[in-house]
Design an enzyme around this catalytic site. Structure first.
Site, PDB file in Angstrom:
ATOM      1  N   ALA A  71       0.823  -1.218   0.000  1.00  0.00           N
ATOM      2  CA  ALA A  71       0.000   0.000   0.000  1.00  0.00           C
ATOM      3  C   ALA A  71       0.853   1.263   0.000  1.00  0.00           C
ATOM      4  CB  ALA A  71      -0.920  -0.014   1.217  1.00  0.00           C
ATOM      5  N   ARG A  89      -1.924   7.135 -11.525  1.00  0.00           N
ATOM      6  CA  ARG A  89      -2.973   7.067 -12.542  1.00  0.00           C
ATOM      7  C   ARG A  89      -4.335   7.524 -12.024  1.00  0.00           C
ATOM      8  NH1 ARG A  89      -1.091   0.979 -14.013  1.00  0.00           N
ATOM      9  NH2 ARG A  89      -0.317   1.194 -11.880  1.00  0.00           N
ATOM     10  N   GLY A 134       9.260  -0.347  -6.640  1.00  0.00           N
ATOM     11  CA  GLY A 134       8.597  -1.500  -7.249  1.00  0.00           C
ATOM     12  C   GLY A 134       8.020  -2.450  -6.212  1.00  0.00           C
ATOM     13  N   GLY A 184      -0.106  -8.073 -15.519  1.00  0.00           N
ATOM     14  CA  GLY A 184       0.961  -9.013 -15.847  1.00  0.00           C
ATOM     15  C   GLY A 184       0.333 -10.274 -16.433  1.00  0.00           C
ATOM     16  N   ARG A 213     -31.993  15.450  11.023  1.00  0.00           N
ATOM     17  CA  ARG A 213     -30.578  15.754  11.213  1.00  0.00           C
ATOM     18  C   ARG A 213     -30.087  15.103  12.507  1.00  0.00           C
ATOM     19  NH1 ARG A 213     -30.229  21.735  10.964  1.00  0.00           N
ATOM     20  NH2 ARG A 213     -28.005  21.301  11.131  1.00  0.00           N
ATOM     21  N   LYS A 237     -33.993  18.328  14.391  1.00  0.00           N
ATOM     22  CA  LYS A 237     -32.589  18.187  14.794  1.00  0.00           C
ATOM     23  C   LYS A 237     -32.478  18.162  16.309  1.00  0.00           C
ATOM     24  CE  LYS A 237     -28.006  19.799  14.621  1.00  0.00           C
ATOM     25  NZ  LYS A 237     -27.295  20.942  15.155  1.00  0.00           N
ATOM     26  N   TYR A 258     -32.068  29.138  18.679  1.00  0.00           N
ATOM     27  CA  TYR A 258     -30.707  29.659  18.548  1.00  0.00           C
ATOM     28  C   TYR A 258     -30.733  31.175  18.577  1.00  0.00           C
ATOM     29  CZ  TYR A 258     -26.049  29.997  16.300  1.00  0.00           C
ATOM     30  OH  TYR A 258     -24.739  30.245  16.008  1.00  0.00           O
TER      31      TYR A 258
HETATM   32  C1  UD1 Z   1       0.845  -5.327 -10.417  1.00  0.00           C
HETATM   33  C2  UD1 Z   1       1.624  -6.526 -10.953  1.00  0.00           C
HETATM   34  C3  UD1 Z   1       0.903  -7.100 -12.147  1.00  0.00           C
HETATM   35  C4  UD1 Z   1      -0.520  -7.476 -11.772  1.00  0.00           C
HETATM   36  C5  UD1 Z   1      -1.251  -6.319 -11.119  1.00  0.00           C
HETATM   37  C6  UD1 Z   1      -2.552  -6.801 -10.529  1.00  0.00           C
HETATM   38  C7  UD1 Z   1       4.008  -6.117 -10.509  1.00  0.00           C
HETATM   39  C8  UD1 Z   1       5.314  -5.726 -11.093  1.00  0.00           C
HETATM   40  N1  UD1 Z   1       2.973  -6.096 -11.331  1.00  0.00           N
HETATM   41  O1  UD1 Z   1       0.837  -4.344 -11.443  1.00  0.00           O
HETATM   42  O2  UD1 Z   1       1.596  -8.244 -12.653  1.00  0.00           O
HETATM   43  O3  UD1 Z   1      -1.209  -7.943 -12.902  1.00  0.00           O
HETATM   44  O4  UD1 Z   1      -0.476  -5.748 -10.055  1.00  0.00           O
HETATM   45  O5  UD1 Z   1      -3.362  -5.770 -10.053  1.00  0.00           O
HETATM   46  O6  UD1 Z   1       3.955  -6.466  -9.350  1.00  0.00           O
HETATM   47  N2  UD1 Z   1       3.295  -0.701  -4.479  1.00  0.00           N
HETATM   48  C9  UD1 Z   1       4.119  -0.418  -3.427  1.00  0.00           C
HETATM   49  N3  UD1 Z   1       5.398   0.007  -3.653  1.00  0.00           N
HETATM   50  C10 UD1 Z   1       5.899   0.113  -4.913  1.00  0.00           C
HETATM   51  C11 UD1 Z   1       5.044  -0.186  -6.012  1.00  0.00           C
HETATM   52  C12 UD1 Z   1       3.757  -0.593  -5.755  1.00  0.00           C
HETATM   53  O7  UD1 Z   1       3.707  -0.534  -2.258  1.00  0.00           O
HETATM   54  O8  UD1 Z   1       7.059   0.474  -5.025  1.00  0.00           O
HETATM   55  C13 UD1 Z   1       1.911  -1.144  -4.197  1.00  0.00           C
HETATM   56  C14 UD1 Z   1       0.870  -0.219  -4.757  1.00  0.00           C
HETATM   57  O9  UD1 Z   1       0.473   0.722  -3.792  1.00  0.00           O
HETATM   58  C15 UD1 Z   1      -0.273  -1.178  -5.104  1.00  0.00           C
HETATM   59  C16 UD1 Z   1       0.431  -2.500  -5.364  1.00  0.00           C
HETATM   60  O10 UD1 Z   1       1.730  -2.393  -4.824  1.00  0.00           O
HETATM   61  O11 UD1 Z   1      -1.153  -1.343  -4.010  1.00  0.00           O
HETATM   62  C17 UD1 Z   1       0.522  -2.827  -6.853  1.00  0.00           C
HETATM   63  O12 UD1 Z   1       1.233  -1.773  -7.513  1.00  0.00           O
HETATM   64  P1  UD1 Z   1       0.719  -1.185  -8.897  1.00  0.00           P
HETATM   65  O13 UD1 Z   1       1.641  -0.106  -9.296  1.00  0.00           O
HETATM   66  O14 UD1 Z   1      -0.717  -0.915  -8.842  1.00  0.00           O
HETATM   67  O15 UD1 Z   1       1.006  -2.464  -9.826  1.00  0.00           O
HETATM   68  P2  UD1 Z   1       0.308  -2.809 -11.199  1.00  0.00           P
HETATM   69  O16 UD1 Z   1       0.887  -1.979 -12.274  1.00  0.00           O
HETATM   70  O17 UD1 Z   1      -1.153  -2.813 -11.044  1.00  0.00           O
HETATM   71 CA    CA Z   2      -2.549  -2.168  -9.465  1.00  0.00          CA
END
Ligand code: UD1
Ligand code: CA
Length: 459
Positions: free
Chosen positions: A10, A16, A78, A140, A333, A351, A387
């Protein structure tokens, strides 16, 4: 049973979403996405839950409280890097670790439980939860060999045209052998289109180490929906709404138009209650049996007892007791307490006031800061003037009192039992029990004087 752990990702900003609010805090059916995820994860009874936080760490921690431990991912490098941040809590421990994203709010605990069980039954090192997507764009892809055995996961941006045609997707949820997970995380690199540490690379790494990796394909793609943008957020809300409404209908609630009926998670509704189109039931709301809720009503954090009828009204933080009816166009209310068989009619606002059993306020009234007894009649247009611009004052109206139309009750006053306030009165002093009270100027008629006024017509 062996130990279970869970890691919730999270930390992402959710670029996006184009939002000031961190992605996992966007709401589906009235609750932040990450809250849905944690609630489902908890039902699989992990020994430890670690949530990876980064962007909006404080807000996410405030939301989830001590239901989870937290590891900070200061820089979002990542999903693989994110999981690695849990190492101080989990590395080296034996057991199975569920990894799940905070942006997949529709996954149910049953599916997570099935994943755990499938993983255990296959003695796998890693099992990825997959689904068949009608449109796999953005997810993915699961690459299997000619025997159907999982080889690796390829991200959209790294996929060849052929790989991109694969419709089996990674849901972003996995079960891992915990020790192997943290050992393998040390081996991932950033050689990919996004220059990130992909968690998904673990599959190929384990595979190359001759470990058993597998995929557990779930039936419903809907459940696996990952919310990356507002369009997916709306879709998640639609699916969740359908799920919630189907549940209530299965419990004996009639919905005239489920597609336009918005009910948040946690709302309770008794059977044989009828809900018309465009109704919104939110927060901690409890609705009894045999209730009628007319179209366009909104009820928030309120209790509605059995056999109540509500017509096109807005109700907040209030109680409506058995057999009462409200509206159309009433506004209850906070702290309105509408007693048994009370009638609240059109354009009435209540209220911080209570009406006892069988009392009526049928038309165009404001009832604020007042305790009203049983079988009291509040006439049309009565205003409780509560009031003075700075302070609020409370009044009390005892059983069987009658407040005539268009009276102003200047709080605080006490109208005794059976007291009668005549129409048009402005009441500033107490009215004793059984008294008749006038608080208005006497009428004076001046013969012929109407002729002096412009409206006068001599025909
Ligand atoms: C990811 C998967 C993808 C899958 C998809 C499903 C990877 C590389 N890709 O892509 O294969 O199909 O989810 O929904 O894992 N997050 C972090 N730290 C980071 C990056 C992300 O905590 O550095 C968290 C985000 O807050 C999110 C989750 O990881 O809750 C997934 O990240 P997101 O960027 O949404 O991955 P997707 O592009 O959806
Ligand atoms: Ca995602």
């Amino acid at each position: 049973m062996e130990n279970r752990y869970a890691i919730i990702l999270a930390a992402g900003k959710g670029t996006r979403m184009k939002s000031k609010l961190y992605k996992v805090l966007h709401e589906v059916a009235g609750k932040p996405m990450v809250e849905h995820v944690l609630t489902q994860v908890e039902k699989t009874h992990p020994d430890e839950i670690v949530t990876i936080v980064g962007h909006g760490a404080e807000a996410v921690e405030a939301q989830l409280g001590d239901r989870s431990k937290y590891a900070l991912q200061a820089e979002q490098l990542g999903t693989g890097h994110a999981v690695l941040q849990a190492k101080d809590f989990l590395a080296g421990k034996s057991g199975t670790t569920l990894v799940i994203s905070g942006d997949t709010p529709l996954l149910t605990w049953e599916t997570l439980q099935n994943l755990f069980e499938y993983h255990a039954s296959r003695h796998s090192s890693a099992t990825v939860l997959t689904a068949e997507a009608p449109d796999p764009t953005g997810y993915g892809r699961i690459i299997r060999d000619h025997l159907g055995i999982v080889e690796k996961i390829v991200e959209q941006k790294d996929a060849t045209a052929e790989e991109a045609r694969i419709t089996e997707i990674n849901t972003g949820t996995y079960a891992f052998d915990n020790k192997l997970l943290f050992e393998s995380l040390e081996k991932i690199d950033t050689n990919n289109a996004q220059g990130e540490y992909y968690l998904t690379d673990i599959i190929e790494i384990l595979k190359n180490d001759d470990k058993t990796v597998g995929a557990f394909r779930m039936d419903s793609f809907d459940e696996s929906l990952g919310v990356n943008d507002r369009k997916a957020l709306a879709e998640a809300n639609r699916i969740m709404r359908e799920r919630i409404n189907n549940y209530h209908m299965s419990q004996g609630v009639t919905m005239i138009d489920p597609a336009s009926t918005y009910i948040e998670v946690g709302v309770e509704i008794g059977n044989d209650t009828i809900i018309e189109a465009d109704v919104r039931l939110k927060g901690k709301t409890v609705i009894g049996s045999d209730v009628f809720i007319g179209s366009n009503s909104e009820i928030v954090d309120s209790t509605i007892e059995d056999k109540v009828k509500i017509y096109q009204s807005v109700i907040e933080e209030s109680v409506v007791r058995t057999g009462a009816d409200v509206g159309p166009f009433a506004h209850l209310r906070p702290k309105a307490d509408i007693g048994e068989n009370v009638h609240i009619g059109n354009f009435v606002e209540v209220k911080q006031a209570s009406l006892g059993k069988g009392s009526k306020a049928g038309h165009l009234s404001y009832v604020g800061n007042t305790t009203i007894g049983k079988e009291v009649n509040i006439g049309a247009g009565v205003i409780f003037v509560n009031y003075d611009g700075k302070n609020k004052f409370d009044s009390q109206i005892d059983d069987h009192a009658f407040i005539g139309s268009n009276a102003n009750i200047i709080n605080p006053v006490h109208v005794g039992k059976n007291g009668l306030v005549t129409a048009g009165s402005t009441i500033t002093e107490d009215v004793p029990e059984d008294a008749l009270s006038f608080g208005r100027a006497r009428q004076v008629n001046k013969d012929g004087r109407a002729k002096n006024y412009p409206h006068y017509k001599n025909d």
